[in-house]
Every structure is written in C-alpha cells, then in structure tokens.
Design an enzyme around this catalytic site. Sequence first.
Site, mmCIF file in Angstrom:
data_model
loop_
_atom_site.group_PDB
_atom_site.id
_atom_site.type_symbol
_atom_site.label_atom_id
_atom_site.label_comp_id
_atom_site.label_asym_id
_atom_site.label_seq_id
_atom_site.Cartn_x
_atom_site.Cartn_y
_atom_site.Cartn_z
ATOM 1 N N HIS A 138 0.729 -1.121 -0.129
ATOM 2 C CA HIS A 138 -0.077 0.380 -0.404
ATOM 3 C C HIS A 138 0.543 1.090 0.044
ATOM 4 O O HIS A 138 1.932 1.173 0.995
ATOM 5 C CB HIS A 138 -0.684 0.486 1.384
ATOM 6 N N ASP A 179 2.444 1.784 3.195
ATOM 7 C CA ASP A 179 2.722 0.760 4.221
ATOM 8 C C ASP A 179 4.655 1.671 3.803
ATOM 9 O O ASP A 179 5.443 0.838 4.505
ATOM 10 C CB ASP A 179 3.323 -0.484 2.992
HETATM 11 C C1 XLS Z 1 -7.605 -6.365 4.667
HETATM 12 C C2 XLS Z 1 -6.893 -6.862 3.252
HETATM 13 C C3 XLS Z 1 -6.172 -5.525 2.871
HETATM 14 C C4 XLS Z 1 -6.087 -6.189 0.932
HETATM 15 C C5 XLS Z 1 -5.236 -4.861 0.564
HETATM 16 O O1 XLS Z 1 -8.283 -7.865 5.540
HETATM 17 O O2 XLS Z 1 -6.875 -8.644 2.998
HETATM 18 O O3 XLS Z 1 -4.876 -6.097 3.474
HETATM 19 O O4 XLS Z 1 -5.171 -7.247 0.674
HETATM 20 O O5 XLS Z 1 -5.923 -3.359 1.079
#
Ligand code: XLS
Length: 439
Positions: A101, A104
């Site tokens: 993200h 991140d």
């Molecule tokens: C949350 C999601 C998130 C997505 C990306 O439950 O899995 O981590 O994979 O935003």
Amino acid sequence: MAEIFNGIPKIKYEGAKSKNPLAFKYYDANKVVAGKKMKDHLRFAMAWWHNLSATGADMFGPGTACKAFGAEPGTMEHAMAKVDAGFEFMDKLGIEFFCFHDVDLVPESEDINETNERIDQVVDYIAKKKKGSGKKLLWGTANMFSNPRYISGAGSSGSPDVYCFAAAQIKKALDATIKLGGAGYTFWGGREGYETLINTDVKFELDNIARLMRAAVDYARGKGWKGTFYIEPKPKEPMKHQYDFDAATAIGFLRQYGLDKDFKMNIEANHATLAGHTFRHDLRISAINGMLGSVDANQGDLLLGWDTDEFPYDVYETTWAMYEILKAGGFTTGGLNFDAKNRRPSYTYEDMFLGFILGMDAFALGLIKANALIKDGRIDKFVEEKYAGYKKGIGKKIVSGKATLEELSDHALKLGKPDMPPSGKQEYLESIVNQVFFG
Ligand code: XLS
Ligand code: NI
Ligand code: NI
C-alpha cells in the site's frame, strides 16, 4: 550494506526428510510440475504491510515484534531500511514478487503533498534496488481505510473532499505501480460499506465507487499501463457490511458498471471463509467467470469470526486452491501474495522466515497434490460422467438451448417417473483424496 537478518542463511530446498527448520521441505523452485517450474506456478509475493510494517499489536496490547531494522520507526531512514530488509528477506527466501500500500512505504504526513514527496523518494530507491535483482511488483494499492478521514469510506464517503483524497492516493499509488513495472493494482474496499443502513444511500455509494474505479482505469490506461486491476472481496471487517462481499457480488458489480474488462478478482482465503464460503468456492466462481486474477494466500481460524491472516498450513485447502488454479490455466499477471502474519507470540526475525517457509511449503505441497489428483483422474471422470446424460437425446437438446418448455414437459410426462439419478458418492471421492495424499 549491513546484513539485517543476521544468521539467517539463504533458504534452500532440502527435501521432505530434512529436519532443518530453515529449509524448504517441498518447495523446490526450479522443479517442473505440470509442465512449469514450481516458482512460475506459485509466483509467491511478500506483503510489505504484514512483513515489514506490522509488529503484532492487537486491541489488548502493543506489538511484540521489532521491525525497526536498525532505524528509528516513523522516520524516512526507517522507510529506506524497510526496503533493504524487504529485498534481503525476498533474496533469502527466493521470492520474486512483492505488494504494498502507498502508506506501507512511508510514514504518513498530515499533508498529502509531503506524503507524496516521501513516496517518490522510496519508490526511487525501490526502483534502484529492483534493477538486476529479478524482483517484481505483483501489485500496488492505496490504503483508503486507516486514515481517520475514511470513517465513512473512500469512494463511498459522504464527503466529496474525502472522495478527492481517495482519488489523489489512487493516482499516486498508480504512478508508483507503473514506475515500478507493476503487473497489477488492487482495490480492497476496507471501508466501502456501512455500519447501518439507517444513514446510508447504498445506490449512491455504489455509483460513486464505480465512478472512482472508472477514473482510475482511464488514468492508468491513458498512461499506457496494461496491467490488471483487481477487486479483493471481503464481506465484513472493518465495516459491518462491505460492498465487495464475495466474488459473485464483486463480479456482478463490475459487470453492472462496465468495469469487467479491466478487472479480475484477488481472492483471499480468509475473506472467502468470512463470507461463509470455502476458499475454493470463491476461486471457482472467479474462474468460471474468467476473472481468477490473483490470490491473497493465508488462512483463517474457523472458530474465530475475523480475519486472522494466518500463514497457510492446511494442505487440504492449499491443494484445492491449486486444483482450481491449475484447472483455470494458472496465473498470468497474478500470484500468491502472503497477506499473512506471524502469531503475536512468534515475534523474532527467525519467525518471519519460518512463517514464509510454512506457507511456501504448504502451497508447494498443494501444487504437487493437486497435480496428483488431476493425474489420478478419478474425480474429474466422476464429475464428467455425472452430466453424461446431456450428451445425447433430450439432454443434448437442453444444452443446445433450443428445447421448449412444452418439449421438456412432454419428455417428463412420457416417462411418468424418472430413474433416480446416480449416487453423489461424496464419501468415496473424499477417500480418493486421502489415498492420493497418503497412499
Ligand atoms: C485486509 C485486506 C488487505 C488487502 C490490501 O483484510 O486483506 O490487506 O489485501 O488492502
Ligand atoms: Ni488481502
Ligand atoms: Ni485480509
């Protein structure tokens, strides 16, 4: 550059008899299974958020794992140290892909302009490290659920200003994805949904989310990007109800708004089970609609009602997942992204590797066993024979789509009473699975 994961060697395949915790027992990257190298079937990816950012904090206590990597968390030095840690981690495990993200990558500033400058710096550094490393970006995404401005969603927000912040984040995350040669871009609608219908205009929110996705597609295609967009369905958490409930719902949404040519599904195991489905179910629904794009590889705990994001361990599940993926022709732009985290008591650097070794071996074993089930052929043959009646007579006419209701009715009336359909033989078929597994 100083080594971060001191004492952790390059993880090698040693075979099923090895007792070395830091070795693969089943994942043999270059071994050919079903006509392709294991690594090209599985396309493992590291998730920046769980692996390099999250420390295991929960509602009842702070994190237990140190992800400082020799720098002060919250600084740009730390953002850069995470890049070094991530590349060393992927190198040691022989992982070729990663996902992130926007936030991140950097500490988020109050002002989005400053956050964007920070993203530029880190993306430049990743681009430099990537060169010649064989590492690739599986997909990028924007986190449109953590910042308090997204209390009531991003594309579904009641505030047009907040909607524009979502757009700004998507634009920046797309720029980063394109710059890093990303193969995909994911929308996970974490807060696209509602807590209660009493204050929600569902139709308006869905229309607005679709407009935002359309704008994102037009922007990326305008830049010549040919990658795949994904929707990652999840039924709930953080919201009581999320619009991308499951694969069937998300596919219906994409078709309704004419987005189905640009998007595929990113199916997460734990999200499918939260929706009351098996992981395999959502893979199948995606595959039969030509929309099986990528996978967030993890597993849930069926005794708990939330997204526990555990490393995959259950080989029955990984086998059925790989069975669906093999039958669908395998991944093209997608892969298996470990959207998974260590349990809070597993807090050491070594545990990070042990989590991935478990997950990679579980999927390698799943691939081997899925291929064995397909080769064994008894299950496929059974399913084919179940519908054999549709190859002739009235069955064939039904499949041609030309049978009228009168004809169908006449056929029944002529028979008076049908023969019982053959047995479903579930128990027999399940015993084949165990025989192939352990025989
Ligand atoms: C949350 C999601 C998130 C997505 C990306 O439950 O899995 O981590 O994979 O935003
Ligand atoms: Ni996910
Ligand atoms: Ni999840």
